[in-house]
Design an enzyme around this catalytic site. Structure first.
Site, PDB file in Angstrom:
ATOM      1  N   LYS A   1       0.739  -1.051   0.166  1.00  0.00           N
ATOM      2  CA  LYS A   1      -0.250   0.078   0.012  1.00  0.00           C
ATOM      3  C   LYS A   1       0.733   1.106   0.124  1.00  0.00           C
ATOM      4  O   LYS A   1       1.873   1.169   0.286  1.00  0.00           O
ATOM      5  CB  LYS A   1      -0.880  -0.163   1.348  1.00  0.00           C
TER       6      LYS A   1
ATOM      7  N   ARG B   1      -9.168  -0.230  15.089  1.00  0.00           N
ATOM      8  CA  ARG B   1      -9.450   0.431  13.964  1.00  0.00           C
ATOM      9  C   ARG B   1     -10.235  -0.465  12.869  1.00  0.00           C
ATOM     10  O   ARG B   1     -11.474  -0.412  13.247  1.00  0.00           O
ATOM     11  CB  ARG B   1      -8.122   0.563  13.254  1.00  0.00           C
TER      12      ARG B   1
ATOM     13  N   TYR C   1      17.121  29.402   6.601  1.00  0.00           N
ATOM     14  CA  TYR C   1      15.882  30.129   7.433  1.00  0.00           C
ATOM     15  C   TYR C   1      15.952  29.959   8.782  1.00  0.00           C
ATOM     16  O   TYR C   1      16.526  28.928   9.341  1.00  0.00           O
ATOM     17  CB  TYR C   1      14.493  29.409   7.085  1.00  0.00           C
TER      18      TYR C   1
ATOM     19  N   MET D   1      12.694  23.868   1.535  1.00  0.00           N
ATOM     20  CA  MET D   1      11.522  23.122   0.504  1.00  0.00           C
ATOM     21  C   MET D   1      12.305  22.292  -0.642  1.00  0.00           C
ATOM     22  O   MET D   1      12.007  21.211  -0.685  1.00  0.00           O
ATOM     23  CB  MET D   1      10.398  24.065  -0.266  1.00  0.00           C
TER      24      MET D   1
HETATM   25  N1  PLP Z   1      -1.076  -5.296   7.849  1.00  0.00           N
HETATM   26  C1  PLP Z   1      -1.806  -3.979   7.781  1.00  0.00           C
HETATM   27  C2  PLP Z   1      -3.498  -4.088   7.907  1.00  0.00           C
HETATM   28  C3  PLP Z   1      -1.333  -2.821   7.796  1.00  0.00           C
HETATM   29  O1  PLP Z   1      -1.787  -1.888   7.929  1.00  0.00           O
HETATM   30  C4  PLP Z   1      -0.007  -3.087   7.589  1.00  0.00           C
HETATM   31  C5  PLP Z   1       0.978  -1.703   7.536  1.00  0.00           C
HETATM   32  O2  PLP Z   1       0.664  -0.522   7.897  1.00  0.00           O
HETATM   33  C6  PLP Z   1       0.749  -4.121   7.370  1.00  0.00           C
HETATM   34  C7  PLP Z   1      -0.021  -5.321   7.751  1.00  0.00           C
HETATM   35  C8  PLP Z   1       2.241  -4.260   7.327  1.00  0.00           C
HETATM   36  O3  PLP Z   1       2.966  -3.717   8.371  1.00  0.00           O
HETATM   37  P1  PLP Z   1       4.722  -3.825   8.298  1.00  0.00           P
HETATM   38  O4  PLP Z   1       4.934  -2.952   7.251  1.00  0.00           O
HETATM   39  O5  PLP Z   1       4.885  -3.325   9.824  1.00  0.00           O
HETATM   40  O6  PLP Z   1       5.009  -4.877   8.123  1.00  0.00           O
END
Ligand code: PLP
Length: 373
Positions: free
Chosen positions: A40, A135, A266, A314
């Site tokens: 992701k 969550r 800055y 920046m």
């Molecule tokens: N599973 C879920 C639902 C996650 O949100 C994440 C990462 O945020 C992972 C697995 C993987 O975590 P990591 O990158 O610490 O292995």
């Protein structure tokens, strides 16, 4: 004219990525074991180029955050399972089916959405339960209630597995074990009710590496695939032979000499104490370099670590190159990665920036120019 080189770029070390994938696979030594590559947030900033390398290595299950990201992967030619972790909106359902993405279901609304479209669900779905993260996911008690049961029952044949996520696998083994036990117990209960064995996936990188009992039938591994520790302590990933994949490089655009007592950048937070040769390089917080690393950052130039002086701006930083021989305009500056035996690791930047390595990697994802090396 159109092939002007970018002043800052990201290198994806394909060899290190392949090495990491092999090492993580060897740790489980089980052909049935499913490693889900968590890619992701544009593969934690590494981009689709890195996902393609993983696919070539044989990784066949990927997890993304959203349907949009899943569609992007498919359009880049990624085959195999693409799991959407973070929820499905009603207006996304058509794209979900069209692009053959696999949803993770966290609520009765989502279950209902799948039930209404169950004939189009050939790739199945995963169920997410909340064992203490607060969550995504059903609370274990919700699974015993009617609204869940009536929607879930007809979808049972399409269930591919159950997931949960640990809140503090990096820091609190006791809390993590409690989550794990609740997860296993909940899965057993489901198996008893529905008379069907279930595949269980809960470990992230930290749990996979530090709590082998949490490995179960598969793991969702993100940061460790990219050769980086989930915490700022990287001793375990280094011992295992995992290697960072992302290098961030830029170039010297200007050089000059400043007298002693001259203030830099800055806020004038740094004052030279000697005649100081400085190089200006084209990288800053726009490109993901945290501004709170101002006066705390070292970069590598010609194989030598040198300090960045004053506030990170920046798009530019000012580097003290007084001690480096023969620096020229155009020289490569390594902000993260290796050069001439020196190394700046993501964990080091995370520690200095008081954050986690995940954030450092994701922030550099803003750098559009990626080179697979
Ligand atoms: N599973 C879920 C639902 C996650 O949100 C994440 C990462 O945020 C992972 C697995 C993987 O975590 P990591 O990158 O610490 O292995």
């Amino acid at each position: 004219m159109d092939n002007i080189e970018y002043p800052s770029w990201m290198e994806i070390n394909a060899q290190n990525l392949r090495n990491n994938y092999l090492i993580l696979n060897e740790l489980v030594q089980n052909k049935e074991y499913k490693i889900i590559g968590v890619v992701k947030s544009n593969a934690y900033g590494h981009g689709v180029e890195a996902i393609k390398v993983l696919a070539e290595c044989g990784l066949s299950s990927f997890a993304v955050g959203s349907v949009q990201e899943g569609v992007k992967l498919r359009k880049s030619g990624i085959k195999g399972e693409v799991i959407v972790l973070e929820g499905i909106m009603p207006e996304e359902i058509e794209a979900l089916f069209f692009y053959e993405l696999t949803p993770v279901v966290s609520s009765c609304e989502e279950l209902e959405l799948l039930r209404e479209n169950s004939e189009k669900l050939p790739l199945g779905f995963y169920l997410f339960i909340d064992t203490g993260m607060g969550r995504m996911g059903f609370l274990p008690l919700e699974l015993e209630a009617e609204p869940f049961k009536e929607r879930f029952f007809g979808l049972l044949p399409q269930l591919k597995g159950i997931m949960t996520h640990f809140a503090c696998a990096e820091t609190d083994p006791e809390y993590t074990r409690a989550q794990l036990h609740l997860f296993i117990e909940t899965c057993h209960k489901m198996e008893r009710i529905y008379g069907q064995p279930l595949k269980r996936y809960c470990a992230n990188s930290a749990a996979f590496l530090t709590l082998p009992e949490a490995r179960l039938d598969g793991a969702r591994i993100g940061i460790a695939l990219f050769g980086v520790s989930p915490t700022t302590d990287y001793s375990q990933v280094e011992e295992l032979g995992l290697k960072p994949v992302m290098n961030i490089r830029t170039r010297v655009t200007h050089l000059k000499e400043l007298p002693p007592g001259y203030r830099i950048s800055y806020g004038a937070t740094f004052t030279t104490w000697r005649t100081t040769k400085v190089a200006i390089a084209h990288i800053g917080y726009y490109w993901g370099l945290p501004r709170n690393l101002s006066n705390k950052l070292e970069v590598i130039l010609k194989g030598k670590r040198v300090p960045v002086l004053g506030t990170i701006t920046m798009e530019q930083v000012v580097i003290d190159v007084t001690e480096v021989e023969g620096v020229q305009k155009g020289d490569v500056v390594t902000v993260m990665g290796e050069d001439g035996g020196e190394m700046v690791r993501p964990e080091e930047l995370a520690e200095r920036s008081a954050t986690i390595p995940h954030e450092i990697l994701c922030n550099f994802g803003k750098i559009e120019c990626r080179k697979v090396i």
